[in-house]
Design an enzyme around this catalytic site. Structure first.
Site, PDB file in Angstrom:
ATOM      1  N   TYR A   1      14.050 -11.993 -12.035  1.00  0.00           N
ATOM      2  CA  TYR A   1      13.783 -12.442 -12.823  1.00  0.00           C
ATOM      3  C   TYR A   1      12.324 -12.593 -12.972  1.00  0.00           C
ATOM      4  O   TYR A   1      11.633 -12.776 -12.043  1.00  0.00           O
ATOM      5  CB  TYR A   1      14.541 -13.301 -13.932  1.00  0.00           C
ATOM      6  CG  TYR A   1      14.638 -14.626 -13.771  1.00  0.00           C
ATOM      7  CD1 TYR A   1      13.674 -14.782 -13.876  1.00  0.00           C
ATOM      8  CD2 TYR A   1      15.922 -14.572 -13.111  1.00  0.00           C
ATOM      9  CE1 TYR A   1      13.686 -17.113 -13.484  1.00  0.00           C
ATOM     10  CE2 TYR A   1      16.048 -15.820 -13.205  1.00  0.00           C
ATOM     11  CZ  TYR A   1      14.931 -17.018 -12.388  1.00  0.00           C
ATOM     12  OH  TYR A   1      15.077 -18.678 -12.773  1.00  0.00           O
TER      13      TYR A   1
ATOM     14  N   ARG B   1      13.807 -21.262  -4.973  1.00  0.00           N
ATOM     15  CA  ARG B   1      13.041 -22.740  -5.904  1.00  0.00           C
ATOM     16  C   ARG B   1      12.545 -21.603  -6.396  1.00  0.00           C
ATOM     17  O   ARG B   1      12.359 -22.186  -6.915  1.00  0.00           O
ATOM     18  CB  ARG B   1      12.363 -23.668  -4.837  1.00  0.00           C
ATOM     19  CG  ARG B   1      11.930 -24.272  -5.279  1.00  0.00           C
ATOM     20  CD  ARG B   1      10.258 -24.779  -4.436  1.00  0.00           C
ATOM     21  NE  ARG B   1       9.165 -23.848  -4.371  1.00  0.00           N
ATOM     22  CZ  ARG B   1       8.156 -23.831  -3.895  1.00  0.00           C
ATOM     23  NH1 ARG B   1       7.997 -24.933  -2.990  1.00  0.00           N
ATOM     24  NH2 ARG B   1       7.367 -22.685  -3.593  1.00  0.00           N
ATOM     25  N   GLY B   2      11.815 -20.979  -5.417  1.00  0.00           N
ATOM     26  CA  GLY B   2      10.796 -19.672  -6.781  1.00  0.00           C
ATOM     27  C   GLY B   2       9.048 -20.449  -6.899  1.00  0.00           C
ATOM     28  O   GLY B   2       8.619 -21.485  -6.220  1.00  0.00           O
TER      29      GLY B   2
ATOM     30  N   GLN C   1      -0.071   0.264  -1.790  1.00  0.00           N
ATOM     31  CA  GLN C   1       1.054  -0.349  -1.508  1.00  0.00           C
ATOM     32  C   GLN C   1       1.055  -1.174  -0.478  1.00  0.00           C
ATOM     33  O   GLN C   1       0.983  -2.521  -1.002  1.00  0.00           O
ATOM     34  CB  GLN C   1       2.791   0.142  -2.245  1.00  0.00           C
ATOM     35  CG  GLN C   1       3.755  -0.772  -1.799  1.00  0.00           C
ATOM     36  CD  GLN C   1       5.270   0.090  -2.139  1.00  0.00           C
ATOM     37  OE1 GLN C   1       5.480   1.325  -1.096  1.00  0.00           O
ATOM     38  NE2 GLN C   1       6.320  -0.389  -2.710  1.00  0.00           N
TER      39      GLN C   1
ATOM     40  N   HIS D   1       8.075 -19.665   6.167  1.00  0.00           N
ATOM     41  CA  HIS D   1       7.363 -19.642   3.963  1.00  0.00           C
ATOM     42  C   HIS D   1       5.745 -20.239   4.397  1.00  0.00           C
ATOM     43  O   HIS D   1       5.676 -20.934   5.500  1.00  0.00           O
ATOM     44  CB  HIS D   1       8.044 -20.032   3.673  1.00  0.00           C
ATOM     45  CG  HIS D   1       7.681 -20.349   2.776  1.00  0.00           C
ATOM     46  ND1 HIS D   1       6.936 -21.492   1.767  1.00  0.00           N
ATOM     47  CD2 HIS D   1       8.778 -20.234   1.197  1.00  0.00           C
ATOM     48  CE1 HIS D   1       7.246 -20.697   0.699  1.00  0.00           C
ATOM     49  NE2 HIS D   1       8.091 -20.239   0.334  1.00  0.00           N
TER      50      HIS D   1
ATOM     51  N   LYS E   1      19.899 -25.651   2.719  1.00  0.00           N
ATOM     52  CA  LYS E   1      20.120 -24.789   1.886  1.00  0.00           C
ATOM     53  C   LYS E   1      21.913 -23.818   1.780  1.00  0.00           C
ATOM     54  O   LYS E   1      23.112 -23.921   1.424  1.00  0.00           O
ATOM     55  CB  LYS E   1      19.711 -23.350   1.392  1.00  0.00           C
ATOM     56  CG  LYS E   1      18.132 -24.385   0.553  1.00  0.00           C
ATOM     57  CD  LYS E   1      17.239 -22.814   0.592  1.00  0.00           C
ATOM     58  CE  LYS E   1      16.479 -21.742   1.540  1.00  0.00           C
ATOM     59  NZ  LYS E   1      15.497 -20.874   1.209  1.00  0.00           N
TER      60      LYS E   1
ATOM     61  N   GLU F   1      17.894  -4.284  -4.686  1.00  0.00           N
ATOM     62  CA  GLU F   1      17.537  -5.816  -5.556  1.00  0.00           C
ATOM     63  C   GLU F   1      16.464  -4.439  -6.528  1.00  0.00           C
ATOM     64  O   GLU F   1      15.070  -4.325  -5.674  1.00  0.00           O
ATOM     65  CB  GLU F   1      16.778  -6.239  -4.731  1.00  0.00           C
ATOM     66  CG  GLU F   1      15.698  -7.696  -5.773  1.00  0.00           C
ATOM     67  CD  GLU F   1      15.523  -8.759  -4.598  1.00  0.00           C
ATOM     68  OE1 GLU F   1      15.757  -9.323  -4.068  1.00  0.00           O
ATOM     69  OE2 GLU F   1      14.194  -9.170  -5.215  1.00  0.00           O
TER      70      GLU F   1
ATOM     71  N   ALA G   1       8.188 -15.023 -13.400  1.00  0.00           N
ATOM     72  CA  ALA G   1       7.541 -15.790 -13.468  1.00  0.00           C
ATOM     73  C   ALA G   1       8.302 -17.249 -14.301  1.00  0.00           C
ATOM     74  O   ALA G   1       7.440 -16.740 -15.924  1.00  0.00           O
ATOM     75  CB  ALA G   1       6.573 -15.856 -12.968  1.00  0.00           C
TER      76      ALA G   1
ATOM     77  N   TYR H   1      12.337 -16.680   6.070  1.00  0.00           N
ATOM     78  CA  TYR H   1      11.436 -16.105   5.919  1.00  0.00           C
ATOM     79  C   TYR H   1      10.930 -16.171   7.248  1.00  0.00           C
ATOM     80  O   TYR H   1      10.933 -16.830   7.967  1.00  0.00           O
ATOM     81  CB  TYR H   1      10.282 -17.056   5.509  1.00  0.00           C
ATOM     82  CG  TYR H   1      10.675 -17.002   3.839  1.00  0.00           C
ATOM     83  CD1 TYR H   1       9.473 -16.495   3.417  1.00  0.00           C
ATOM     84  CD2 TYR H   1      11.632 -18.310   3.375  1.00  0.00           C
ATOM     85  CE1 TYR H   1       9.485 -16.162   1.705  1.00  0.00           C
ATOM     86  CE2 TYR H   1      11.489 -18.197   2.101  1.00  0.00           C
ATOM     87  CZ  TYR H   1      10.489 -17.126   1.448  1.00  0.00           C
ATOM     88  OH  TYR H   1      11.255 -17.290   0.072  1.00  0.00           O
TER      89      TYR H   1
END
Length: 294
Positions: free
Chosen positions: A48, A106-107, A214, A151, A167, A16, A50, A147
């Site tokens: 991409y 969903r984002g 990090q 989540h 989903k 990714e 926000a 998750y």
């Protein structure tokens, strides 16, 4: 494409990426991906910004990736701030550019508003996006997110799992997990996942951590539990970037090996547009996609 990736007897590998802000950054990204191609990934994904702020750039990047490396590509797509017609437009453009799959999400809501609010004429849930793709753009493979540690917005772990099953039932081909650092969390989640009757391949997402700074950012952003011994080892090497990186690579190598020993269908690496840590982990494990896709 995704159905072919996770066949019995093989381990699927995917990476990714995210869209850099500058042309120089994009060129550097292509250089890093070129190094990762040694491991014959089954596909590459690109996020991409926000609210869809870099959607056009994401399409440009995945198009270039496919052209330069002849690798299948997947674009992330979220419903945040977008009408259904806007989603259709993006999916049409992605199809026309030869994108192979969509990571349907969903984002996250904007930082200014912690609660997700659909726009007028938009979707509320990711399963609606999955259903749209399945009905109107069936040539795309579809991946969705899970998750293992639940989540943050879910009312319970059971509720979170029910949403995930919705989903998958809507047409998702594969489920990719959020990053985690305690494999016991993944194994417990997988037991519940299978008990719920979800049959899509469940692929662990791995983000190699190579510095204390990090790992602290990760903890604040996604809430992943961090093993105290790992954090202590990084802290003991503070000021020695090379040693911290070696500690992180060693930890991730052991983590991935344990997952492989548990018969996972694949590994999805969050590479953060860098090749070194992921490349070293894959070399340590002598792991490559066993049947590269054409």
């Amino acid at each position: 494409m995704l159905q072919q990736t996770y066949l019995p007897g093989r381990v699927g590998i995917s990476f990714e990426l995210f869209p850099p802000k500058t042309d120089e950054g994009i060129d550097q990204l292509m250089e890093q991906v070129g190094r990762l191609m040694e491991f014959a990934p089954d596909y590459l994904t690109c996020t991409y910004g926000a609210g869809g702020s870099t959607r056009d750039k994401t399409l440009d990047i995945v198009t270039r990736l496919k052209k330069e490396f002849q690798a299948p590509v997947a674009s992330h797509l979220t419903i945040v701030g977008t009408t259904v017609d806007g989603l259709r437009d993006y999916l049409s453009a992605a199809r026309d550019r030869g994108v192979d799959a969509i990571v349907a999400l969903r984002g996250d809501p904007p930082k200014s508003d912690p609660h997700f609010r659909p726009v007028d004429g938009g979707f509320r849930y990711a399963n609606e996006l999955v259903a749209l793709i399945a009905a109107e753009f069936p040539s795309f493979g579809v991946a969705v997110a899970a998750y293992p540690e639940t989540h943050r917005e879910a009312t319970s772990s059971d509720d979170d799992l029910r949403h995930l099953k919705t989903k998958v039932d809507a047409g998702a081909d594969v489920v990719i997990t959020q990053l985690f650092y305690d494999n016991a969390d993944f194994f417990r989640f997988r037991e519940r996942y299978e008990a719920a009757g979800i049959r899509a391949p469940l692929v662990p997402g791995i983000l190699p951590v190579t510095s204390l700074a990090q790992i602290n950012r990760i903890a604040s952003l996604c809430g992943a539990k961090l093993p105290p011994a790992f954090c202590d080892a990084l802290a003991a090497a503070e000021g020695d970037e090379e040693r911290q990186a070696a500690i992180g690579i060693e930890f991730a190598t052991r983590q991935v090996q344990e997952l492989l020993d548990s018969d996972i269908p694949g590994i999805h690496f969050y590479v953060l547009n860098r090749s070194h840590a992921t490349s070293q982990i894959l070399r340590n494990l002598d792991l490559r996609a066993t049947q590269p896709l054409k």
